[in-house]
Motif scaffolding. Structure first.
Motif, PDB file in Angstrom:
ATOM      1  N   GLY A   1       0.805  -1.213   0.000  1.00 46.02           N
ATOM      2  CA  GLY A   1       0.000   0.000   0.000  1.00 46.02           C
ATOM      3  C   GLY A   1       0.840   1.266   0.000  1.00 46.02           C
ATOM      4  N   CYS A   2       1.840   1.331   0.890  1.00 50.38           N
ATOM      5  CA  CYS A   2       2.592   2.576   1.087  1.00 50.38           C
ATOM      6  C   CYS A   2       4.020   2.250   1.503  1.00 50.38           C
ATOM      7  N   ALA A   3       4.965   3.054   1.039  1.00 50.79           N
ATOM      8  CA  ALA A   3       6.364   2.949   1.457  1.00 50.79           C
ATOM      9  C   ALA A   3       6.859   4.324   1.867  1.00 50.79           C
ATOM     10  N   VAL A   4       7.880   4.335   2.739  1.00 51.58           N
ATOM     11  CA  VAL A   4       8.512   5.579   3.175  1.00 51.58           C
ATOM     12  C   VAL A   4       9.992   5.506   2.847  1.00 51.58           C
ATOM     13  N   ASP A   5      10.485   6.515   2.141  1.00 53.14           N
ATOM     14  CA  ASP A   5      11.905   6.627   1.798  1.00 53.14           C
ATOM     15  C   ASP A   5      12.453   7.868   2.495  1.00 53.14           C
ATOM     16  N   ALA A   6      13.046   7.665   3.665  1.00 57.50           N
ATOM     17  CA  ALA A   6      13.566   8.782   4.456  1.00 57.50           C
ATOM     18  C   ALA A   6      15.057   8.943   4.186  1.00 57.50           C
TER      19      ALA A   6
ATOM     20  N   TYR B   1      17.584  11.385  -1.200  1.00 60.05           N
ATOM     21  CA  TYR B   1      18.673  11.862  -2.050  1.00 60.05           C
ATOM     22  C   TYR B   1      18.179  12.118  -3.475  1.00 60.05           C
ATOM     23  N   ALA B   2      18.661  11.379  -4.468  1.00 56.16           N
ATOM     24  CA  ALA B   2      18.287  11.642  -5.869  1.00 56.16           C
ATOM     25  C   ALA B   2      17.026  10.915  -6.305  1.00 56.16           C
ATOM     26  N   GLY B   3      16.418  10.157  -5.388  1.00 57.13           N
ATOM     27  CA  GLY B   3      15.133   9.536  -5.695  1.00 57.13           C
ATOM     28  C   GLY B   3      15.186   8.188  -6.370  1.00 57.13           C
ATOM     29  N   THR B   4      16.374   7.569  -6.454  1.00 55.30           N
ATOM     30  CA  THR B   4      16.446   6.269  -7.142  1.00 55.30           C
ATOM     31  C   THR B   4      15.714   5.178  -6.375  1.00 55.30           C
ATOM     32  N   TRP B   5      15.856   5.156  -5.053  1.00 52.88           N
ATOM     33  CA  TRP B   5      15.097   4.192  -4.249  1.00 52.88           C
ATOM     34  C   TRP B   5      13.603   4.440  -4.439  1.00 52.88           C
ATOM     35  N   SER B   6      13.198   5.709  -4.357  1.00 54.32           N
ATOM     36  CA  SER B   6      11.775   6.058  -4.483  1.00 54.32           C
ATOM     37  C   SER B   6      11.202   5.615  -5.819  1.00 54.32           C
ATOM     38  N   ALA B   7      11.980   5.776  -6.885  1.00 55.17           N
ATOM     39  CA  ALA B   7      11.503   5.402  -8.217  1.00 55.17           C
ATOM     40  C   ALA B   7      11.227   3.912  -8.305  1.00 55.17           C
ATOM     41  N   VAL B   8      12.103   3.100  -7.734  1.00 52.54           N
ATOM     42  CA  VAL B   8      11.887   1.655  -7.748  1.00 52.54           C
ATOM     43  C   VAL B   8      10.725   1.274  -6.836  1.00 52.54           C
TER      44      VAL B   8
ATOM     45  N   GLU C   1       7.249   1.608  -8.382  1.00 52.49           N
ATOM     46  CA  GLU C   1       6.761   0.562  -9.293  1.00 52.49           C
ATOM     47  C   GLU C   1       6.037  -0.544  -8.536  1.00 52.49           C
ATOM     48  N   LYS C   2       6.270  -0.628  -7.233  1.00 53.66           N
ATOM     49  CA  LYS C   2       5.696  -1.713  -6.433  1.00 53.66           C
ATOM     50  C   LYS C   2       4.557  -1.245  -5.526  1.00 53.66           C
ATOM     51  N   PHE C   3       4.674  -0.008  -5.012  1.00 51.92           N
ATOM     52  CA  PHE C   3       3.727   0.471  -4.000  1.00 51.92           C
ATOM     53  C   PHE C   3       2.720   1.447  -4.603  1.00 51.92           C
ATOM     54  N   ALA C   4       1.538   1.504  -3.981  1.00 55.11           N
ATOM     55  CA  ALA C   4       0.510   2.439  -4.443  1.00 55.11           C
ATOM     56  C   ALA C   4       0.971   3.883  -4.273  1.00 55.11           C
ATOM     57  N   VAL C   5       1.651   4.146  -3.159  1.00 53.14           N
ATOM     58  CA  VAL C   5       2.169   5.502  -2.911  1.00 53.14           C
ATOM     59  C   VAL C   5       3.479   5.401  -2.136  1.00 53.14           C
TER      60      VAL C   5
ATOM     61  N   LEU D   1      12.289  11.331 -10.938  1.00 52.62           N
ATOM     62  CA  LEU D   1      10.882  10.960 -10.772  1.00 52.62           C
ATOM     63  C   LEU D   1       9.982  11.509 -11.876  1.00 52.62           C
ATOM     64  N   ARG D   2      10.584  12.062 -12.920  1.00 52.21           N
ATOM     65  CA  ARG D   2       9.780  12.571 -14.032  1.00 52.21           C
ATOM     66  C   ARG D   2       8.932  11.434 -14.619  1.00 52.21           C
ATOM     67  N   GLY D   3       7.640  11.664 -14.725  1.00 47.59           N
ATOM     68  CA  GLY D   3       6.741  10.650 -15.260  1.00 47.59           C
ATOM     69  C   GLY D   3       6.215   9.677 -14.214  1.00 47.59           C
ATOM     70  N   ILE D   4       6.652   9.830 -12.963  1.00 53.87           N
ATOM     71  CA  ILE D   4       6.174   8.983 -11.863  1.00 53.87           C
ATOM     72  C   ILE D   4       5.285   9.850 -10.982  1.00 53.87           C
ATOM     73  N   ASP D   5       4.005   9.484 -10.862  1.00 55.70           N
ATOM     74  CA  ASP D   5       3.062  10.372 -10.181  1.00 55.70           C
ATOM     75  C   ASP D   5       2.593   9.856  -8.827  1.00 55.70           C
ATOM     76  N   ASN D   6       3.168   8.765  -8.326  1.00 55.32           N
ATOM     77  CA  ASN D   6       2.719   8.232  -7.036  1.00 55.32           C
ATOM     78  C   ASN D   6       3.773   8.376  -5.942  1.00 55.32           C
ATOM     79  N   VAL D   7       4.688   9.345  -6.113  1.00 62.13           N
ATOM     80  CA  VAL D   7       5.665   9.672  -5.076  1.00 62.13           C
ATOM     81  C   VAL D   7       5.342  11.064  -4.526  1.00 62.13           C
ATOM     82  N   VAL D   8       5.109  11.127  -3.223  1.00 56.65           N
ATOM     83  CA  VAL D   8       4.864  12.395  -2.537  1.00 56.65           C
ATOM     84  C   VAL D   8       6.192  12.841  -1.935  1.00 56.65           C
TER      85      VAL D   8
END
Length: 199
Positions: free
Chosen positions: A34-39, A42-49, A52-56, A74-81
């Motif tokens: 459902g949800c992941a947290v990337d604390a 940095y450059a968002g590489t973890w968040s981008a991957v 692809e798996k989590f809703a947000v 994160l260009r083109g990825i719309d489920n990262v806040v």
């Protein structure tokens, strides 16, 4: 594990053996997407991957320079806040300095706002990654209710205070499922992965 096409070539160079193996291993253990947290995004590489798996995905990165890198990743990825705060045990100001390549270090003359993960009152959290420059114990303290409620897989940088972090996770009902390991380059990874102990 294949990297998302959205990650630009310039940032793929940062995606080394350590990150592929660590995040890939953790994702295989996640049960709730459902949800992941990337604390410490940095450059968002973890968040981008993760996206692809989590809703947000909630990505925390206090450095404005690093958030500019994230925009490209994160260009083109719309489920990262993207949150512009640091993560800590509670809401407060934290003093940091900007080191090489945009990394932040504790202690310095630049003030950033910090918040706790619990303050977001998130549900369905399946994964939390904490790479917050020596403040990981504070991050765990500030996520305690979320951890107890959601029991996510935890990826925690344990370069500092590993014994204390292991003990804190054990008290929350977690055990180590992956220790820091040696890469083919000889470098030791900084991350430990924890999973909740089922009754």
């Amino acid at each position: 594990m294949k990297l998302p096409d959205a990650i630009p070539e310039a940032h793929r160079a940062n995606w080394d053996e350590q990150l592929v193996k660590t995040l890939g291993f953790a994702l295989d253990k996640v049960e709730n997407f459902g949800c992941a947290v990337d604390a410490g995004a940095y450059a968002g590489t973890w968040s981008a991957v993760m996206a692809e798996k989590f809703a947000v995905v909630h990505a925390f990165e206090p450095s404005g320079k690093n958030r500019e890198y994230m925009k490209a990743t994160l260009r083109g990825i719309d489920n990262v806040v993207v949150h512009d705060e640091a993560v800590s045990s509670h809401e407060h100001e934290i003093m940091m300095r900007v080191a090489n390549a945009g990394f932040l270090k504790i202690g310095g003359d630049v003030s950033f706002n910090a918040v706790s993960i619990d303050s977001l009152e998130l549900d369905d959290v399946g994964l939390i990654k904490l790479d917050i420059e020596g403040c990981e114990l504070d991050g765990i303290t500030g996520a305690m209710y979320t951890i107890e409620r959601c029991k996510p897989i935890m990826i925690v940088e344990t370069k500092r205070e590993k014994y204390e972090i292991d003990n804190a996770m054990w008290e929350l009902g977690y055990y180590v499922i992956q220790e820091p390991y040696q890469l083919s380059t000889g470098k030791i990874t900084p991350d430990t992965i924890y999973k909740f102990r089922r009754k």
